[in-house]
Scaffold this active site. Structure first.
Site, PDB file in Angstrom:
ATOM      1  N   TYR A 136       0.854  -1.187   0.000  1.00  0.00           N
ATOM      2  CA  TYR A 136       0.000   0.000   0.000  1.00  0.00           C
ATOM      3  C   TYR A 136       0.893   1.242   0.000  1.00  0.00           C
ATOM      4  CZ  TYR A 136      -3.831   3.187   0.779  1.00  0.00           C
ATOM      5  OH  TYR A 136      -4.748   4.195   0.605  1.00  0.00           O
ATOM      6  N   GLN A 197     -10.833   0.005   0.834  1.00  0.00           N
ATOM      7  CA  GLN A 197     -11.227  -0.868  -0.276  1.00  0.00           C
ATOM      8  C   GLN A 197     -10.013  -1.539  -0.914  1.00  0.00           C
ATOM      9  OE1 GLN A 197     -11.791   2.372  -0.021  1.00  0.00           O
ATOM     10  NE2 GLN A 197     -11.353   3.500  -1.902  1.00  0.00           N
ATOM     11  N   ASN A 220      -3.623   5.966   5.969  1.00  0.00           N
ATOM     12  CA  ASN A 220      -4.374   6.769   6.936  1.00  0.00           C
ATOM     13  C   ASN A 220      -5.154   5.872   7.897  1.00  0.00           C
ATOM     14  OD1 ASN A 220      -6.632   5.866   5.528  1.00  0.00           O
ATOM     15  ND2 ASN A 220      -6.908   7.787   4.398  1.00  0.00           N
ATOM     16  N   SER A 243       5.133   9.310  13.538  1.00  0.00           N
ATOM     17  CA  SER A 243       6.586   9.219  13.489  1.00  0.00           C
ATOM     18  C   SER A 243       7.207   9.812  14.752  1.00  0.00           C
ATOM     19  CB  SER A 243       7.106   9.956  12.256  1.00  0.00           C
ATOM     20  OG  SER A 243       8.476   9.686  12.065  1.00  0.00           O
ATOM     21  N   GLN A 265      11.174  15.076  11.897  1.00  0.00           N
ATOM     22  CA  GLN A 265      10.056  14.183  12.195  1.00  0.00           C
ATOM     23  C   GLN A 265       8.782  14.962  12.501  1.00  0.00           C
ATOM     24  OE1 GLN A 265      10.435  10.773  11.600  1.00  0.00           O
ATOM     25  NE2 GLN A 265      12.192  11.864  10.764  1.00  0.00           N
ATOM     26  N   HIS A 268       6.229  15.638   9.702  1.00  0.00           N
ATOM     27  CA  HIS A 268       5.376  14.583   9.138  1.00  0.00           C
ATOM     28  C   HIS A 268       3.898  14.881   9.390  1.00  0.00           C
ATOM     29  CE1 HIS A 268       7.848  11.523   7.336  1.00  0.00           C
ATOM     30  NE2 HIS A 268       8.702  11.570   8.337  1.00  0.00           N
ATOM     31  N   GLU A 333      11.138   5.087  17.785  1.00  0.00           N
ATOM     32  CA  GLU A 333      11.246   4.635  16.396  1.00  0.00           C
ATOM     33  C   GLU A 333      12.638   4.963  15.858  1.00  0.00           C
ATOM     34  OE1 GLU A 333       8.973   5.426  12.113  1.00  0.00           O
ATOM     35  OE2 GLU A 333       8.786   6.871  13.749  1.00  0.00           O
ATOM     36  N   HIS A 334      13.039   6.225  15.981  1.00  0.00           N
ATOM     37  CA  HIS A 334      14.361   6.676  15.546  1.00  0.00           C
ATOM     38  C   HIS A 334      15.132   7.188  16.762  1.00  0.00           C
ATOM     39  CE1 HIS A 334      11.585   7.624  12.095  1.00  0.00           C
ATOM     40  NE2 HIS A 334      12.485   6.875  11.459  1.00  0.00           N
ATOM     41  N   ASP A 367      15.885   7.637   6.221  1.00  0.00           N
ATOM     42  CA  ASP A 367      14.584   7.671   5.553  1.00  0.00           C
ATOM     43  C   ASP A 367      14.704   7.379   4.063  1.00  0.00           C
ATOM     44  OD1 ASP A 367      12.902   8.098   7.656  1.00  0.00           O
ATOM     45  OD2 ASP A 367      12.770  10.263   7.402  1.00  0.00           O
ATOM     46  N   GLU A 421      -0.552 -36.131  29.638  1.00  0.00           N
ATOM     47  CA  GLU A 421      -1.585 -35.178  29.216  1.00  0.00           C
ATOM     48  C   GLU A 421      -2.892 -35.886  28.860  1.00  0.00           C
ATOM     49  OE1 GLU A 421       0.065 -32.924  25.993  1.00  0.00           O
ATOM     50  OE2 GLU A 421       1.472 -31.847  27.285  1.00  0.00           O
ATOM     51  N   HIS A 426      -2.034 -39.941  20.902  1.00  0.00           N
ATOM     52  CA  HIS A 426      -0.680 -39.430  20.706  1.00  0.00           C
ATOM     53  C   HIS A 426       0.340 -40.462  21.178  1.00  0.00           C
ATOM     54  CE1 HIS A 426      -2.520 -35.493  20.103  1.00  0.00           C
ATOM     55  NE2 HIS A 426      -1.323 -34.950  19.889  1.00  0.00           N
TER      56      HIS A 426
END
Length: 442
Positions: A136, A197, A220, A243, A265, A268, A333-334, A367, A421, A426
């Site tokens: 995506y 979709q 999003n 971010s 950052q 963003h 994250e960074h 990046d 068990e 088994h």
């Protein structure tokens, strides 16, 4: 532009520091009921009506005049055309970045392995690439060719046979850089659809969109919500939050550099988080001054201002040791280690998506073109998650081959555990293959 307010200041020595830090870090990427229901309705429609639903939603949400699904498919020739429509400088940058990403990820590739025990039993692991991956990519003005490289190239290195990309083209707006990146990265098919979709189409398949095994890439709230709902039907990379950057600095880096690193950052979106940790109070003052000085020069000044004032902070700590402790608590994250000897502190870093070492290594390089992946865990999930990589597009199957002697020996152990068990079938299944010691000697 709204006048910048003072960025939040915290001190690790304060009694209520932990509470304030928890409040600063809190983030809930939870869809509200309206978004959730809308996404469920879209998924249902795509499952029931396939291509027709995709055309209808693309007309409604993206303002694209598509009469049939064929109007929403880009072939390989169209991707190659995009390469001729971007500038030579842009093409060179994309190709250089792609090559560096490919070289780095080649080192992550895992191979199958086996070993043989003394009695002839063979154990091992078979590594197999996914058959098909879905990528995506956000479309329109908010388009990221770098994300195409970071998501598609590891899949191709892993050996994925087909990479299918979905990218919305709101009001018919096609981003040639994104298509050129897809061409360079080896994307096989492109559909100009987006939103929930597109996720549903990749997860369940339609008459034209093939069903994939895993969906990766940012989107999003509708895309993120759809990925949550289709997980299990397909694999997903992660549900990413805003971010983040955490800079740990000893006070000796140019404060303008640090301010711009924080901005990188914060620009963003308004919910992005930029934090600086340092034992040098005077240096924190200088960075605050740089922020105030440089902010008016930024194209995304309003977004940066909202981010910095809403979720940013300058944190004073006792010393560098405590700075590292705070960094591990945040699990960013960074993480930039903007210090004299970053290698000395690296062994103590336990939680971070990507670690940028030294004063000259800006997060922005990661990046785009350093080589390691920029798809990273956010919201503290670096405590248990890793960057996107080749391993995300490979499956591992266990291999077990028992010789007659091995089956007999293991069967005795399995029998005891299975009967413990109360799983008699088994136990008996294993016991059938037990050979008496007398028989083995003959």
């Amino acid at each position: 532009m709204t006048a910048p307010t003072a960025i939040r200041r915290l001190n690790a020595a304060d009694a209520d520091f932990a509470r304030h830090l928890d409040h600063l870090l809190s983030w809930e990427s939870v869809s509200d009921d309206a978004v959730n229901q809308r996404v469920l309705d879209i998924i249902k429609a795509v499952r029931e009506r396939g291509d027709a639903a995709l055309v209808e939603f693309t007309q409604r949400f993206d303002g694209v005049e598509a009469k049939a699904i064929d109007d929403l498919i880009l072939d390989r020739a169209r991707l190659e055309l995009a390469l001729t429509r971007i500038t030579p400088v842009q093409r060179e940058a994309l190709e250089k970045a792609a090559n560096r990403v490919r070289v780095y990820h080649e080192r992550q590739k895992q191979d199958s392995w086996q070993y043989t025990e003394a009695d002839g039993t063979v154990l091992g692991q078979k590594v197999t690439p996914l058959d098909r991956a879905g990528l995506y990519v956000p479309g329109g003005k908010a388009s990221y060719p770098s994300s195409v490289l970071m998501n598609a190239i590891p899949a191709k290195v892993a050996g994925v046979s087909e990479v299918v990309m979905v990218v919305p083209t709101p009001r018919g707006e096609v981003n040639e850089l994104v298509l050129a990146a897809a061409c360079i990265a080896g994307v096989d098919r492109v559909f100009t659809i987006g939103g929930a979709q597109a996720v549903a189409a990749l997860a369940y398949g339609t008459q034209s969109v093939p069903q994939v095994d895993k969906i990766v890439g940012p989107g999003n709230i509708y895309v993120a919500t759809a990925k949550r709902h289709v997980f299990g039907q397909v694999g997903i990379d992660m549900i990413a939050g805003p971010s983040e950057i955490l800079v740990v600095c000893d006070g000796q880096t140019d404060p303008d550099w640090i301010a711009m690193d924080l901005f990188s950052q914060a620009e963003h979106d308004e919910d992005a988080q930029a934090i600086l940790v340092s034992p040098d109070a005077e240096f924190l003052d200088r960075v605050a001054a740089s922020i105030a000085k440089l902010l008016p020069t930024m194209e995304r000044a309003e977004i940066i201002n909202t981010s910095i004032n809403g979720r940013g902070a300058l944190i004073q700590v006792r010393d560098m040791q405590q700075a590292i402790e705070v960094a591990n608590r945040i699990a960013p994250e960074h993480l930039e280690l903007s210090v004299a000897d970053p290698q000395a502190w690296l062994p103590q870093i336990r939680h971070a998506g990507a670690i940028f070492m030294g004063r000259h290594t800006s997060e922005a390089l990661g990046d785009y073109c350093a080589g390691p992946n920029h798809v990273l865990p956010t919201s503290g999930t670096a405590r248990f998650s890793s960057p996107l990589g080749v391993y995300d597009f490979q499956k591992r199957s266990s291999i077990i081959f028992c010789s007659e002697q091995g089956a007999s020996e293991l069967g005795r152990t399995a029998s005891v555990l299975a009967r413990g068990e109360s799983l008699t079938a088994h136990a008996r299944s294993a016991e059938y293959r037990i050979v008496d010691d007398q028989d083995q000697g003959q």
